[in-house]
Design an enzyme around this catalytic site. Structure first.
Site, mmCIF file in Angstrom:
data_model
loop_
_atom_site.group_PDB
_atom_site.id
_atom_site.type_symbol
_atom_site.label_atom_id
_atom_site.label_comp_id
_atom_site.label_asym_id
_atom_site.label_seq_id
_atom_site.Cartn_x
_atom_site.Cartn_y
_atom_site.Cartn_z
ATOM 1 N N GLY A 1 0.792 -1.222 0.000
ATOM 2 C CA GLY A 1 0.000 0.000 0.000
ATOM 3 C C GLY A 1 0.818 1.262 0.000
ATOM 4 O O GLY A 1 0.269 2.370 -0.073
ATOM 5 N N GLU B 1 -4.489 -1.393 7.271
ATOM 6 C CA GLU B 1 -5.766 -1.846 6.705
ATOM 7 C C GLU B 1 -6.245 -0.932 5.588
ATOM 8 O O GLU B 1 -6.642 -1.387 4.506
ATOM 9 C CB GLU B 1 -6.818 -1.920 7.812
ATOM 10 C CG GLU B 1 -8.177 -2.389 7.315
ATOM 11 C CD GLU B 1 -9.247 -2.314 8.393
ATOM 12 O OE1 GLU B 1 -10.233 -3.037 8.298
ATOM 13 O OE2 GLU B 1 -9.079 -1.491 9.322
ATOM 14 N N ILE C 1 5.434 -7.658 8.764
ATOM 15 C CA ILE C 1 6.591 -8.433 8.303
ATOM 16 C C ILE C 1 7.398 -8.981 9.475
ATOM 17 O O ILE C 1 8.241 -9.872 9.285
ATOM 18 C CB ILE C 1 7.499 -7.584 7.391
ATOM 19 C CG1 ILE C 1 7.964 -6.315 8.115
ATOM 20 C CG2 ILE C 1 6.797 -7.261 6.085
ATOM 21 C CD1 ILE C 1 9.002 -5.522 7.333
ATOM 22 N N LYS D 1 20.537 6.212 1.585
ATOM 23 C CA LYS D 1 20.890 6.598 2.959
ATOM 24 C C LYS D 1 21.580 5.468 3.714
ATOM 25 O O LYS D 1 22.086 5.668 4.823
ATOM 26 C CB LYS D 1 19.640 7.058 3.709
ATOM 27 C CG LYS D 1 19.059 8.348 3.154
ATOM 28 C CD LYS D 1 17.754 8.708 3.806
ATOM 29 C CE LYS D 1 17.221 10.038 3.268
ATOM 30 N NZ LYS D 1 16.951 10.014 1.826
ATOM 31 N N ASN E 1 15.976 9.829 -3.619
ATOM 32 C CA ASN E 1 14.661 10.322 -3.207
ATOM 33 C C ASN E 1 13.669 10.121 -4.348
ATOM 34 O O ASN E 1 13.987 10.413 -5.500
ATOM 35 C CB ASN E 1 14.734 11.805 -2.830
ATOM 36 C CG ASN E 1 15.380 12.002 -1.477
ATOM 37 O OD1 ASN E 1 16.376 11.360 -1.158
ATOM 38 N ND2 ASN E 1 14.824 12.878 -0.676
ATOM 39 N N GLY F 1 7.393 12.581 -5.376
ATOM 40 C CA GLY F 1 5.970 12.381 -5.157
ATOM 41 C C GLY F 1 5.620 11.281 -4.183
ATOM 42 O O GLY F 1 4.445 11.060 -3.905
ATOM 43 N N VAL G 1 9.965 15.628 -0.299
ATOM 44 C CA VAL G 1 9.872 17.079 -0.130
ATOM 45 C C VAL G 1 8.827 17.716 -1.044
ATOM 46 O O VAL G 1 8.260 18.759 -0.700
ATOM 47 C CB VAL G 1 11.240 17.754 -0.393
ATOM 48 C CG1 VAL G 1 12.262 17.316 0.621
ATOM 49 C CG2 VAL G 1 11.732 17.491 -1.813
ATOM 50 N N THR H 1 15.957 22.658 5.033
ATOM 51 C CA THR H 1 16.782 22.474 6.230
ATOM 52 C C THR H 1 18.159 23.114 6.111
ATOM 53 O O THR H 1 18.737 23.535 7.117
ATOM 54 C CB THR H 1 16.942 20.980 6.552
ATOM 55 O OG1 THR H 1 17.537 20.313 5.424
ATOM 56 C CG2 THR H 1 15.597 20.349 6.860
ATOM 57 N N GLU I 1 20.281 13.987 9.592
ATOM 58 C CA GLU I 1 20.176 14.345 8.182
ATOM 59 C C GLU I 1 21.541 14.695 7.607
ATOM 60 O O GLU I 1 22.328 15.414 8.210
ATOM 61 C CB GLU I 1 19.225 15.536 8.022
ATOM 62 C CG GLU I 1 18.952 15.888 6.571
ATOM 63 C CD GLU I 1 17.916 16.994 6.432
ATOM 64 O OE1 GLU I 1 17.400 17.168 5.321
ATOM 65 O OE2 GLU I 1 17.641 17.691 7.428
#
Length: 582
Positions: A246, A272, A300, A367, A405, A408, A413, A430, A507
């Site tokens: 989902g 759900e 999971i 990352k 990244n 959407g 961002v 940031t 970050e």
């Protein structure tokens, strides 16, 4: 002579209404008076002349033979002139009474002419001029509007107070349209694009004649073509399970799988509502393609549930997209982040290994490379677990995919910037120097599917995403593409403030895709690379999992941090630099 012509006048007076009805000139709408309507008036004038000639011949009336033709010409000129005068008066009245938004049309071709004609009849916008790249058109009048060179844009925008520029070049390539959008956005007005005729016929315009520029067009590079025949061959006829079905990536994976013709798609999701949403969206398409869809709620981290679903459904391929991925949230909830991202991946991967399924693909992140946060560190630990299982697997091929990244996706961002712009600002960044790699959701999903096709075992796949982009530059572009301007911090002029808030805990200023650049290997696709990176031994993995479970059981965050420092190569706590002004 005049008395002998009364019969002619009577005939023409009776014939004129009949010809008006025959040529439907009374049905011509004044505001749509154009070439075809003028031709109808001309045909009526010629018909009246013919009636006059025939009447004069039958009644043997005297008079010059040129009179009917002169009468026809005068009738034609009078009818057309009165209509044009009436049309101009209506337009003048309409412009004065309504506040129509002045717009420029970029492209003086057929599409631009049709667009300008349609806009003249609208009450929302008023076309004031064309702009076109073709130097042979510069200075000409097209459809009643002057055509200008692109260099005249600043003066046209200032003189006419242009609020919007409409690109009417539907046949232009995507690359050319992106180039135009980027160039026009710098001038300030909102930029919109007329869709191609093919998209209109296919119903891909959302019922609108124009579309606002999508944030996906901020990618800064051409989209990578990942439509490879091997994808369909790998998944055709297989039972494919998608964890995190989902989510942004999971749901797109499910949609793209339909084109691969699997036997069945198993949607595995903890939320759900998310499971309900993707099932409702996917099932009609799947049924139309003759593909079965199974929905399974579960976590999971629940070994019994995961193992049971794999066995019950006869799963052959697993695409593991379930994860906690929001950096600040995982930084504040590190034990749960580790439980889900590391132990959850271990549960699913070991269940796949035990069942002897064909392929297991882990969705990872850039990352995970030399991480400065718990989220990235847990994703690297998940990679290490999968790499270790591959060393013992004779049947299942395990592989990983690292993303930048994703445009959407939830938590990215761009949706945040859109909401901030709609609220009138400020748009928060940031740090001025933060850069990120970007890719689209379809690219991300297709990369996962390709990884499944190319997997040999233990591979890490990355996509060549070009150069990373500064987040603050994307914020400025989004503001400009919204038809607004960035507020000057000194003068206070402008619409939307861009505020630098400082780096959040964990970050990084910039992301990397590879731990070791020397590990790169080619794949059949020039934009996809395979990295063969160092891994931990089985004994080290067992010790790592034991320590991790102990930290979670004892709710000991300090122990978790020490474990990460010891086991994740390159992990470090980044010092947060102060945001620079200007």
């Amino acid at each position: 002579m005049v008395q002998s012509s009364w019969a002619l006048f009577m005939v023409l007076t009776m014939a004129a209404p009949l010809l008006v009805i025959a040529y439907r000139t009374h049905r011509i709408k004044l505001i749509t008076f154009e070439t075809r309507a003028i031709m109808q008036v001309g045909m009526m004038a010629l018909s009246l002349a013919l009636v006059a000639v025939l009447t004069s011949y039958l009644l043997q009336l005297s008079g010059p033979r040129s009179v009917p033709m002169i009468f026809a010409a005068m009738f034609f000129l009078g009818a057309v002139s009165l209509r044009i005068l009436g049309l101009q008066l209506l337009l003048l009245w309409d412009w004065r009474e309504t506040k129509r938004q002045p717009v420029l049309v970029y492209g003086a071709g057929a599409a631009g002419i049709q667009l300008a004609s349609a806009l003249r009849q609208a009450r929302e916008a008023r076309p004031v001029a064309f702009v076109d790249d073709n130097p042979t058109l510069h200075g000409l009048m097209v459809a009643g509007l002057s055509v200008h060179a692109p260099k005249a844009l600043p003066s046209l925008i200032a003189r006419h107070k242009i609020a919007r520029i409409l690109i009417a070049m539907p046949s232009a390539s995507t690359a050319r349209q992106k180039e135009l959008i980027a160039a026009l956005a710098q001038h300030g007005p909102e930029v919109q694009v007329l869709p191609s005729y093919v998209n209109i016929m296919n119903g891909e315009t959302g019922g609108e004649a124009l579309r606002t520029v999508s944030p996906d067009e901020l990618l800064g590079r051409d989209k990578v073509d990942l439509d490879i025949p091997e994808i369909a061959k790998t998944y055709a006829g297989r039972v494919v399970m998608v964890t995190g079905a989902g989510g942004s990536i999971g749901s797109e994976l499910c949609r793209q799988l339909i084109n691969c013709k699997p036997a069945r798609i198993v949607l595995f999701e903890q939320g759900e509502f998310q499971l309900y949403s993707i099932d409702r969206d996917l099932r009609p398409q799947a049924e139309a393609a003759g593909i079965g869809v199974t929905t399974r709620l579960g976590s999971i981290t629940n070994k019994a549930r995961v193992t049971g679903v794999i066995a019950e459904e006869g799963v052959e391929i697993i695409l593991h997209a379930a994860a906690y991925k929001h950096v600040p949230l995982v930084e504040d909830n590190e034990l749960e982040g580790a439980r889900n991202n590391v132990l959850g991946t271990q549960v699913v991967a070991e269940a796949a290994y035990a069942a002897g399924i064909e392929r297991f693909i882990l969705v990872s992140t850039d990352k995970a490379v030399r991480p400065t946060n718990v989220m990235g560190a847990t994703k690297r630990m998940a990679e290490l677990v999968v790499q270790d299982l591959q060393t013992r697997s004779q049947t299942t091929k395990f592989a990983m995919v690292r993303f930048g990244n994703v445009l959407g996706s939830s938590g990215s961002v761009l949706p945040l910037f859109q909401k901030q712009i709609e609220a009138g600002g400020p748009v928060t960044v940031t740090h001025k120097d933060v850069t990120r790699f970007f890719m689209t959701i379809p690219e991300a999903a297709r990369l996962v599917l390709l990884a499944g096709s190319y997997a040999r075992g233990g591979d890490v796949f990355v996509l060549d995403m070009g150069k990373p982009r500064r987040i603050i530059d994307i914020a400025h572009q989004m503001i400009a593409l919204s038809g607004l301007s960035v507020k000057d911090p000194v003068s206070g002029q402008g619409d939307i403030e861009v505020r630098v808030t400082g780096l959040r805990p964990g970050e990084k200023l910039y992301e990397e895709l590879l731990i070791d650049d020397e590990s790169l290997r080619p794949t059949p696709h020039p934009k996809i690379l395979r990295a063969e990176e160092a891994m931990l031994s089985q004994i080290e993995i067992v010790a790592m999992i034991r320590d991790l479970q102990g930290a979670i059981t004892e709710a000991d965050t300090a122990r978790l941090r020490r474990l990460i420092e010891a086991r994740v190569e390159g992990y470090h706590v980044q010092e947060i630099p102060q945001p620079r002004l200007g």
